[in-house]
Enzyme design. Structure first.
Site, PDB file in Angstrom:
ATOM      1  N   ASP A   1       4.290  13.997   0.175  1.00 25.36           N
ATOM      2  CA  ASP A   1       5.078  12.800  -0.096  1.00 25.36           C
ATOM      3  C   ASP A   1       4.166  11.795  -0.789  1.00 25.36           C
ATOM      4  O   ASP A   1       3.193  11.318  -0.198  1.00 25.36           O
ATOM      5  CB  ASP A   1       5.620  12.234   1.220  1.00 25.36           C
ATOM      6  CG  ASP A   1       6.725  11.212   0.987  1.00 25.36           C
ATOM      7  OD1 ASP A   1       6.867  10.753  -0.157  1.00 25.36           O
ATOM      8  OD2 ASP A   1       7.430  10.877   1.945  1.00 25.36           O
TER       9      ASP A   1
ATOM     10  N   HIS B   1       7.737  -0.478  -1.452  1.00 24.72           N
ATOM     11  CA  HIS B   1       7.601   0.140  -0.135  1.00 24.72           C
ATOM     12  C   HIS B   1       6.169  -0.024   0.391  1.00 24.72           C
ATOM     13  O   HIS B   1       5.960  -0.377   1.570  1.00 24.72           O
ATOM     14  CB  HIS B   1       7.965   1.619  -0.219  1.00 24.72           C
ATOM     15  CG  HIS B   1       7.771   2.369   1.063  1.00 24.72           C
ATOM     16  ND1 HIS B   1       8.394   2.023   2.239  1.00 24.72           N
ATOM     17  CD2 HIS B   1       7.007   3.460   1.360  1.00 24.72           C
ATOM     18  CE1 HIS B   1       8.045   2.848   3.203  1.00 24.72           C
ATOM     19  NE2 HIS B   1       7.198   3.728   2.704  1.00 24.72           N
TER      20      HIS B   1
ATOM     21  N   ARG C   1      -1.203  -5.562   7.710  1.00 19.77           N
ATOM     22  CA  ARG C   1      -2.288  -6.463   7.303  1.00 19.77           C
ATOM     23  C   ARG C   1      -1.826  -7.882   6.993  1.00 19.77           C
ATOM     24  O   ARG C   1      -2.656  -8.729   6.650  1.00 19.77           O
ATOM     25  CB  ARG C   1      -2.999  -5.869   6.075  1.00 19.77           C
ATOM     26  CG  ARG C   1      -3.741  -4.582   6.347  1.00 19.77           C
ATOM     27  CD  ARG C   1      -4.422  -4.053   5.101  1.00 19.77           C
ATOM     28  NE  ARG C   1      -3.453  -3.690   4.067  1.00 19.77           N
ATOM     29  CZ  ARG C   1      -2.857  -2.502   3.998  1.00 19.77           C
ATOM     30  NH1 ARG C   1      -3.119  -1.573   4.910  1.00 19.77           N
ATOM     31  NH2 ARG C   1      -1.998  -2.238   3.041  1.00 19.77           N
TER      32      ARG C   1
ATOM     33  N   TYR D   1       3.109   8.253  -2.267  1.00 18.60           N
ATOM     34  CA  TYR D   1       3.321   6.858  -1.911  1.00 18.60           C
ATOM     35  C   TYR D   1       3.458   6.065  -3.205  1.00 18.60           C
ATOM     36  O   TYR D   1       2.557   5.336  -3.617  1.00 18.60           O
ATOM     37  CB  TYR D   1       2.097   6.419  -1.105  1.00 18.60           C
ATOM     38  CG  TYR D   1       2.277   5.279  -0.156  1.00 18.60           C
ATOM     39  CD1 TYR D   1       3.449   5.064   0.530  1.00 18.60           C
ATOM     40  CD2 TYR D   1       1.209   4.419   0.082  1.00 18.60           C
ATOM     41  CE1 TYR D   1       3.578   4.016   1.426  1.00 18.60           C
ATOM     42  CE2 TYR D   1       1.312   3.370   0.969  1.00 18.60           C
ATOM     43  CZ  TYR D   1       2.510   3.171   1.643  1.00 18.60           C
ATOM     44  OH  TYR D   1       2.620   2.146   2.532  1.00 18.60           O
TER      45      TYR D   1
END
Length: 243
Positions: free
Chosen positions: A190, A197, A206, A192
């Site tokens: 998958d 997202h 964070r 990123y």
């Protein structure tokens, strides 16, 4: 898009190879001898591929070693119908495929539609050369294209239109069709790839001021996925839904 498993209604669509944008108006849309509404996802300008079965259907064919209606096989969707590619192949309608070339047309060799389309997944078809995908798609368009609507590449083929028994056996309303996961997925990664997202997830861990790490903009980031949890989007199971 080459491979798409189709699920009615439109919002429940399982994508295998790429993202599919909402249907857009198509200029000079190809005409068919079956009724296809203007806002239909499955016009002759979009030939998806999936795996289906028809457990409520009683086949009228006899004397031919065909799959039972409840056995998953490769299909496409055109208009309001799911179309059994296994039966079209057995009837010889997917033989002698050709693709356009600089010298006119090139014959497709080493492709066996009777074997490929009786499989319960699209893996064998996906393993074929892109020329095979194009040739199959063009043949399907020609089988459903209205007489007099030929273009520079595809001419209507009346073989299915003139064969009412084959229509009855191979064309099923979408709402009467059972849909299956269209590929055997051994493993997957998958990527990123969505900045939005990645930013939203970064905010969770964070905070807003340091949400997106600088390296995200300069290197591809992927993570291993659990293929055992993949299921069609209409399934009631829990796991990694695709669609």
């Amino acid at each position: 898009t080459v491979f798409k498993a189709f699920f009615p209604p439109r919002k429940n669509t399982l994508i295998i190879c790429s993202n599919v944008s909402p249907p857009q108006p198509v200029l000079n849309m190809r005409k068919s001898w079956i009724e296809i509404s203007e806002n239909c996802d499955f016009s002759l300008d979009n030939i998806p591929f999936g795996v289906c079965s028809f457990p409520s259907y009683k086949s009228s064919s006899s004397g031919v070693p065909l799959l039972t209606p409840s056995t998953p096989r490769c299909c496409t969707a055109i208009g309001k119908f799911s179309v059994d590619l296994h039966l079209l192949a057995e009837a010889g309608l997917l033989d002698e495929l050709v693709v356009p070339s600089d010298n006119g047309v090139t014959k497709i060799s080493n492709f066996h539609p009777r074997i490929v389309f009786c499989q319960p997944s699209l893996n064998d078809f996906m393993a074929c050369d892109k020329k095979v995908w194009v040739a199959v798609r063009n043949r399907l368009i020609s089988l459903f294209m209205a007489a007099g609507d030929e273009d520079d590449v595809i001419e209507p083929n009346p073989s299915l239109q003139n064969n009412l028994p084959l229509q009855s056996n191979s064309m099923h309303l979408l709402e009467n069709t059972l849909y299956h996961l269209p590929a055997t997925i051994g493993d997957y990664t998958d990527f990123y790839s969505s900045r939005e997202h990645a930013t939203n997830v970064g905010i969770m861990f964070r905070g807003k001021d340091n949400a997106l790490q600088p390296n995200w903009l300069h290197m591809p980031i992927g993570y291993h996925g659990r293929s055992s949890s993949i299921f069609p989007s209409l399934s009631t199971s829990r796991g990694s839904s695709v669609g």
